[in-house]
Design a protein around this motif. Structure first.
Motif: not given
Length: 71
Positions: A33-34, A41-46, A58-60
């Motif tokens: 989930i964004l 960076v982007i941060l995703l969860r779950e 996750l940070i990408v």
């Protein structure tokens, strides 16, 4: 700010809170989930990777993304 960066920002803002898949490097992909993003960076969860492994967040780096899709 370039036109392409503006399009990326506009699209990611619309996709916040929704499930996305991202390609990182040449072989790795994740879905999650964004949660948030900035110019670096982007941060995703779950998060789930292609093998089914799970993580809370996750940070990408945007420069490392090959693609991003809305699921």
């Amino acid at each position: 700010m370039s036109e392409k960066q503006y399009l990326l920002d506009k699209t990611l803002e619309r996709w916040k809170g929704r499930r996305v898949a991202v390609g990182v490097g040449s072989e790795t992909s994740f879905s999650g989930i964004l949660e948030d993003f900035d110019e670096e960076v982007i941060l995703l969860r779950e998060v789930t990777d292609y093998a089914g492994n799970r993580a809370k967040e996750l940070i990408v780096k945007i420069d490392d993304l090959n693609w991003i899709t809305l699921l």
